[in-house]
Design an enzyme around this catalytic site. Sequence first.
Site, PDB file in Angstrom:
ATOM      1  N   GLU A 312       0.755  -1.273   0.082  1.00  0.00           N
ATOM      2  CA  GLU A 312      -0.053   0.197  -0.067  1.00  0.00           C
ATOM      3  C   GLU A 312       0.821   1.278  -0.195  1.00  0.00           C
ATOM      4  O   GLU A 312       0.228   2.246  -0.564  1.00  0.00           O
ATOM      5  CB  GLU A 312      -0.950  -0.028   1.213  1.00  0.00           C
ATOM      6  CG  GLU A 312      -2.044  -0.989   1.011  1.00  0.00           C
ATOM      7  CD  GLU A 312      -2.679  -1.543   2.313  1.00  0.00           C
ATOM      8  OE1 GLU A 312      -3.297  -2.770   2.339  1.00  0.00           O
ATOM      9  OE2 GLU A 312      -2.431  -0.921   3.327  1.00  0.00           O
ATOM     10  N   ASP A 470      -4.819  -4.928  10.429  1.00  0.00           N
ATOM     11  CA  ASP A 470      -5.752  -4.113  11.210  1.00  0.00           C
ATOM     12  C   ASP A 470      -5.594  -4.266  12.630  1.00  0.00           C
ATOM     13  O   ASP A 470      -5.745  -2.984  13.352  1.00  0.00           O
ATOM     14  CB  ASP A 470      -7.624  -4.482  10.903  1.00  0.00           C
ATOM     15  CG  ASP A 470      -7.567  -4.782   9.638  1.00  0.00           C
ATOM     16  OD1 ASP A 470      -7.198  -3.847   8.621  1.00  0.00           O
ATOM     17  OD2 ASP A 470      -8.748  -5.348   9.009  1.00  0.00           O
TER      18      ASP A 470
HETATM   19  P1  8BR Z   1      -2.384  -6.145   5.984  1.00  0.00           P
HETATM   20  O1  8BR Z   1      -3.595  -6.999   6.361  1.00  0.00           O
HETATM   21  O2  8BR Z   1      -2.630  -4.842   5.981  1.00  0.00           O
HETATM   22  O3  8BR Z   1      -1.721  -6.572   4.443  1.00  0.00           O
HETATM   23  O4  8BR Z   1      -1.253  -6.434   6.905  1.00  0.00           O
HETATM   24  C1  8BR Z   1      -0.560  -7.760   7.152  1.00  0.00           C
HETATM   25  C2  8BR Z   1       0.304  -7.907   8.196  1.00  0.00           C
HETATM   26  O5  8BR Z   1       0.134  -8.979   8.843  1.00  0.00           O
HETATM   27  C3  8BR Z   1       1.733  -7.638   7.640  1.00  0.00           C
HETATM   28  O6  8BR Z   1       2.196  -6.476   7.379  1.00  0.00           O
HETATM   29  C4  8BR Z   1       2.572  -8.333   8.747  1.00  0.00           C
HETATM   30  O7  8BR Z   1       3.041  -7.777   9.630  1.00  0.00           O
HETATM   31  C5  8BR Z   1       1.488  -9.196   9.482  1.00  0.00           C
HETATM   32  N1  8BR Z   1       1.650 -10.709   9.408  1.00  0.00           N
HETATM   33  C6  8BR Z   1       1.394 -11.429   8.238  1.00  0.00           C
HETATM   34 BR1  8BR Z   1       0.807 -10.951   6.554  1.00  0.00          BR
HETATM   35  N2  8BR Z   1       1.851 -12.763   8.589  1.00  0.00           N
HETATM   36  C7  8BR Z   1       1.979 -12.784   9.893  1.00  0.00           C
HETATM   37  C8  8BR Z   1       2.350 -13.836  10.710  1.00  0.00           C
HETATM   38  N3  8BR Z   1       2.574 -15.025  10.375  1.00  0.00           N
HETATM   39  N4  8BR Z   1       2.724 -13.523  12.118  1.00  0.00           N
HETATM   40  C9  8BR Z   1       2.510 -12.123  12.333  1.00  0.00           C
HETATM   41  N5  8BR Z   1       2.183 -11.389  11.524  1.00  0.00           N
HETATM   42  C10 8BR Z   1       1.998 -11.598  10.259  1.00  0.00           C
HETATM   43  C1  GLC Z   2     -10.758  -5.230   3.654  1.00  0.00           C
HETATM   44  C2  GLC Z   2     -11.312  -6.712   3.060  1.00  0.00           C
HETATM   45  C3  GLC Z   2     -12.225  -7.640   4.060  1.00  0.00           C
HETATM   46  C4  GLC Z   2     -10.846  -8.098   4.951  1.00  0.00           C
HETATM   47  C5  GLC Z   2     -10.034  -6.736   5.469  1.00  0.00           C
HETATM   48  C6  GLC Z   2      -8.894  -7.318   6.352  1.00  0.00           C
HETATM   49  O1  GLC Z   2     -11.443  -4.682   4.454  1.00  0.00           O
HETATM   50  O2  GLC Z   2     -12.526  -5.995   2.273  1.00  0.00           O
HETATM   51  O3  GLC Z   2     -12.609  -8.403   3.531  1.00  0.00           O
HETATM   52  O4  GLC Z   2     -11.683  -8.688   6.193  1.00  0.00           O
HETATM   53  O5  GLC Z   2      -9.661  -5.982   4.560  1.00  0.00           O
HETATM   54  O6  GLC Z   2      -8.046  -6.366   6.694  1.00  0.00           O
END
Ligand code: 8BR
Ligand code: GLC
Length: 495
Positions: A312, A470
Site C-alpha cells: 500500500e 488491522d
Molecule cells: P495487511 O492485512 O494490511 O496486508 O497486513 C498484514 C500484516 O500482517 C503484515 O504487514 C505483517 O506485519 C502481518 N503478518 C502477516 Br501477513 N503474517 C504474519 C504472521 N504469520 N505473524 C505475524 N504477523 C503477520
Molecule cells: C478489507 C476486506 C475484508 C477484510 C479486511 C481485512 O476490508 O474487504 O474482506 O476482512 O480487509 O483487513
Amino acid sequence: MDIQEWEQRHTEAFYNVKETIPYLDGMFVAYNSNIDAIKHLTEADLSRLIGLFKETEIQERIETYPREIKDPLDFMARLLISMREGKAAEIPTNTSDIHEWLKGHLGFDYARMGGQAGIISNLLACLGLKKVVAYVPWLSQEQSEYFAATDNLLHPKVENGKVLLKHPREAFKPNIGSKVNWILEYSKDLQVSCNGRNFMVPRDNRLIISSRPNWLRLDMDKDVYEQLDSIFPIDGAMLSGYQMIKEVYEDGSTYEEHVARSVQVIEKLKSLNPELRIHVELTSIQNRVIRKAILTDIVAKHVHSLGLDTVEVANALNVLGHEELSYSVIRKEENGIISLYQGALQLLKDLSLERVHVHSLGFYICILAKGHPLTLKEHRDSLLFSSTLAAAKAIRGDIGSLMEAEAGLEVPISSDGIESLENFKLYCTGRKLCTREEFGYGYLYGPDHDAIIVPSKVVDRPKATVGIGDAISAGAFVAMLARMKQKKAINVSPI
Ligand code: 8BR
Ligand code: GLC
C-alpha cells in the site's frame, strides 16, 4: 541487534499498555464491515481450479492484469499473480456471478467478521475499552451477528428521529443484504504449475475478492450525522472502507460528493472534541482515481494518522507522483527497507500527517512529525504492543480478550525482521539519523521528523493472515491514545 532485549521490551510494553487502556473513554470505528468467507487453498484445490481453464488463456489474462473480477478467468489470473509474488491484494467484483461460481467450484472453510472496521471494532471491544462505537452504513441482521457479544460495543440506532447507542445486534437495518467477501489464503512453499511455468509461493498471504453490490454506499445516515455528539465521549476514531467509493454511481452521482461528505464527518468529529485523533487504515485500492482522491482529499490535512502495509505504501506513492520510489519499495531488494522508510516519510510530508505506521512482515516503521506529545519510548511501547497482538491473531485467528492477546508474547521475534533492520543500520548511522546505540533502541531523529523502527513477532504457520494488519494498526493507535490520556490525567491530577 539483541533479539533477547527486544523480547524483553515486548513483554514490558504489553504490561505498560495494559495499564493505560482504562484511561480511554471510547473509540469510534467506521465504516466497513462484511462477512469474510475464508478458504485455505491446498495444492489439490489449486490444480483442480487451474484444470477448469486452458492454461494458455490463464497466462494471457495474467498479462492483462485485471483490476476488477468480471469472470472466473480474471479471478484465476489475479490469484496466480498474488501467489507468485506472495502479495496481498483486494480485487472488487460488482456482480454476484463470481460469488456463485466460487461457491460451486471451491467453497469455503469458515466465515468470520471481515472488513477493517468490523475487525477493529471487535478487537477493541475484546481488549476491554470502556466504549467502542461502531458505525456500518449497511449493517444487516446477518452481519450484526458477527459483532462480539460484549456490553462495551455499541452502534447508533435511530428511533423516532433520535440516535440511541445499542449493541449492533439491536441496531441493524431490516431488509438489507449482506456483503460477503472471499478470502483465498495460501501458504508459503505451495508449488504452482501453470502453462509450463512453475513457482513456489514465497510467503503466507491471501487474495480478497471483494463484493461491491450496487446498494453499497459509504455514507452516514443524516440523523446520525446531525446527532454525532451522541457517540461522545470518544478519544479517537479509526476510519476505513473508503475504497468502496465508486467513481460514478448508477444514479449519476460521483465520487466527489461521497468524498466531500466523508470529510464533513471527519471535520464534525474534530469539532466536537478538538483533541480527538483520527486514524485512517488504508487497504488495496485498485481504482487509481479513487486511491488518489482518498489520499489527497480525505487523508491529507484532515486526519492525523495513517496505517498501511508495504504494497500500500508503494501504491500510494505511485498515485502521488513518486513512481521511482514506488518501484523501489515494491522491488524489495536488500535495500527495500530504506525505500520503505523514505516512502513512509514522503507520505507523512505529502499528506501533512502526524504519524505514518507501516507494518511489514518482521518489522514495523512509524514516522512521526516533530512535536508529538509522547516520547519515542512511549511510541515504541505502542508498536511492540501491536506486534504482540499480531502474533496472537496469527496463532489464534481471533483475539477474545487481553488475556488471549498475552499469548502473543510467546511467539518469537522474526529473525528476518532483525536482519532487515541490520541492513538499515548503516544507512541510518551514515545519514546521522541516529547513533548505533540509538538504533539499538529503535529511535531515529531526522531533521523534520522522528521515527521508530522495531522488529516484530511472526508466527511460522499462521491460522490466517487476513485482518492482522488491522490488529497491528488498531493496537498501536489505541495504545498511543491511551498513553496520551494517561499522561494528561497524571499532569492535571493534584499531587
Ligand atoms: P495487511 O492485512 O494490511 O496486508 O497486513 C498484514 C500484516 O500482517 C503484515 O504487514 C505483517 O506485519 C502481518 N503478518 C502477516 Br501477513 N503474517 C504474519 C504472521 N504469520 N505473524 C505475524 N504477523 C503477520
Ligand atoms: C478489507 C476486506 C475484508 C477484510 C479486511 C481485512 O476490508 O474487504 O474482506 O476482512 O480487509 O483487513
